[in-house]
Write a protein that holds these residues in place. Structure first.
Motif, PDB file in Angstrom:
ATOM      1  N   MET A   7     -25.354  -3.471  13.955  1.00  0.00           N
ATOM      2  CA  MET A   7     -26.550  -3.957  13.276  1.00  0.00           C
ATOM      3  C   MET A   7     -27.767  -3.105  13.624  1.00  0.00           C
ATOM      4  N   GLY A   8     -27.972  -2.862  14.912  1.00  0.00           N
ATOM      5  CA  GLY A   8     -29.165  -2.141  15.346  1.00  0.00           C
ATOM      6  C   GLY A   8     -29.296  -0.762  14.740  1.00  0.00           C
ATOM      7  N   ALA A   9     -28.211  -0.007  14.729  1.00  0.00           N
ATOM      8  CA  ALA A   9     -28.256   1.350  14.180  1.00  0.00           C
ATOM      9  C   ALA A   9     -28.548   1.327  12.692  1.00  0.00           C
ATOM     10  N   ALA A  10     -27.910   0.406  11.971  1.00  0.00           N
ATOM     11  CA  ALA A  10     -28.092   0.342  10.521  1.00  0.00           C
ATOM     12  C   ALA A  10     -29.506  -0.085  10.147  1.00  0.00           C
ATOM     13  N   VAL A  11     -30.045  -1.073  10.871  1.00  0.00           N
ATOM     14  CA  VAL A  11     -31.417  -1.519  10.597  1.00  0.00           C
ATOM     15  C   VAL A  11     -32.418  -0.426  10.933  1.00  0.00           C
ATOM     16  N   ALA A  12     -32.281   0.175  12.110  1.00  0.00           N
ATOM     17  CA  ALA A  12     -33.222   1.218  12.517  1.00  0.00           C
ATOM     18  C   ALA A  12     -33.203   2.397  11.562  1.00  0.00           C
ATOM     19  N   ALA A  13     -32.020   2.729  11.060  1.00  0.00           N
ATOM     20  CA  ALA A  13     -31.904   3.862  10.142  1.00  0.00           C
ATOM     21  C   ALA A  13     -32.711   3.642   8.869  1.00  0.00           C
ATOM     22  N   GLN A  14     -32.863   2.381   8.464  1.00  0.00           N
ATOM     23  CA  GLN A  14     -33.642   2.103   7.260  1.00  0.00           C
ATOM     24  C   GLN A  14     -35.108   2.497   7.429  1.00  0.00           C
ATOM     25  N   ALA A  15     -35.596   2.466   8.675  1.00  0.00           N
ATOM     26  CA  ALA A  15     -36.989   2.852   8.929  1.00  0.00           C
ATOM     27  C   ALA A  15     -37.224   4.333   8.671  1.00  0.00           C
TER      28      ALA A  15
END
Length: 280
Positions: free
Chosen positions: A12-20
């Motif tokens: 979850m963390g990697a995918a969410v952060a990548a959106q930034a």
């Protein structure tokens, strides 16, 4: 350019952060002590590695914590110990009282604390989770801007720190506990050889997790994280005088699956792990 730090780049963390990164932000992650899987995810999503947490706290305007709920306070303490004074977003599935402790920990170092909660699956071309935010009014737009035009839909809540956590656990108390109950139902039915009849009954209802038997192994595989989350749900329920026994029982059931992280198994195999050792 805004610099975002992510703790830690799990699925979850990697995918969410990548959106930034879509808004032009640089996204940092700390490689110290992380697994090979974390490294692979970070590289796949184009995150920038720093060798030590101190480098992240020196450079990041905003730090987003997305980790197992049992580790949320320890992660906050590690950041506070480095006198971080930027914006700290705790996006973990913790109770409002746990979130209040995290707020106190970070504010002692001079940080601005935002309460966050992610509801939905990791963002992708077909999935758009919501990131709920609550806390200081001046901080919420800065966090929301990171995800403008991305697959992460931000929603701001009035009422200050604790609101986003309360919403997450209100949802979790049903969504996760109901899947656990479905698994226990099938474990009982399987013991008597009536699981097909149970499934047939469930299909006759408008909607039921009992129809989603393929999800049971996924619940087992995620219980190492969901179990502590249900303990946080119980904490939140007790804090407002509501019965916490169902959440506590769900956490206890998930404890039997706690060692199955990242396992791959069939439905019968997952159900067998719910049974206590028997002599037969």
């Amino acid at each position: 350019m805004t610099v975002l730090g992510i703790l830690h780049p799990g699925s979850m963390g990697a995918a969410v952060a990548a959106q930034a990164r879509r808004s032009g932000a640089e996204v940092l992650w700390c490689a110290d002590g992380r697994s090979a899987e974390s490294t692979q995810r970070a590289e796949r999503y184009g995150l920038s590695a720093v060798a030590e947490l101190s480098e992240m706290t020196d450079r990041a305007d905003i730090i987003l914590s997305l980790c197992p709920p049992a580790a949320a306070e320890a992660v906050a303490r590690s950041v506070a110990a480095l006198s971080y004074s930027g914006t700290y977003v705790d996006g973990n599935a913790v109770s409002p009282s746990t979130m209040a402790r995290i707020k106190r920990i970070l504010e002692l170092s001079g940080a601005t604390v935002v309460d966050g909660s992610v509801i939905g699956s990791p963002p992708s071309a077909s999935k758009s989770p919501r990131l709920y935010l609550s806390g200081p009014d001046e901080a919420l737009p800065r966090v929301a801007e990171l995800f403008a035009g991305s697959a992460v839909q931000t929603r701001s809540l009035a009422g200050g720190v604790g609101q986003a956590s309360a919403l997450k656990l209100s949802y979790s108390s049903y969504q996760k506990a109901s899947r656990v109950l479905a698994a226990v139902s099938y474990a009982l039915a399987a013991d008597y050889g009536v699981e097909e009849e149970l499934l047939d009954i469930a299909h006759g209802r408008a909607s039921s997790y009992l129809t989603e038997t393929a999800y049971i192994p996924k619940v087992a595989e995620r219980s190492w994280r969901w179990g502590p989350e249900m303990s946080e749900v119980a904490d939140a329920l007790r804090a407002v005088g509501l019965p916490a026994e169902l959440a506590e029982a769900s956490a206890s059931v998930m404890g039997r699956w706690g060692g199955l992280r990242d396992s791959r198994m069939s439905v019968p195999q997952a159900l067998e792990h719910l049974r206590e050792a028997r002599g037969d």
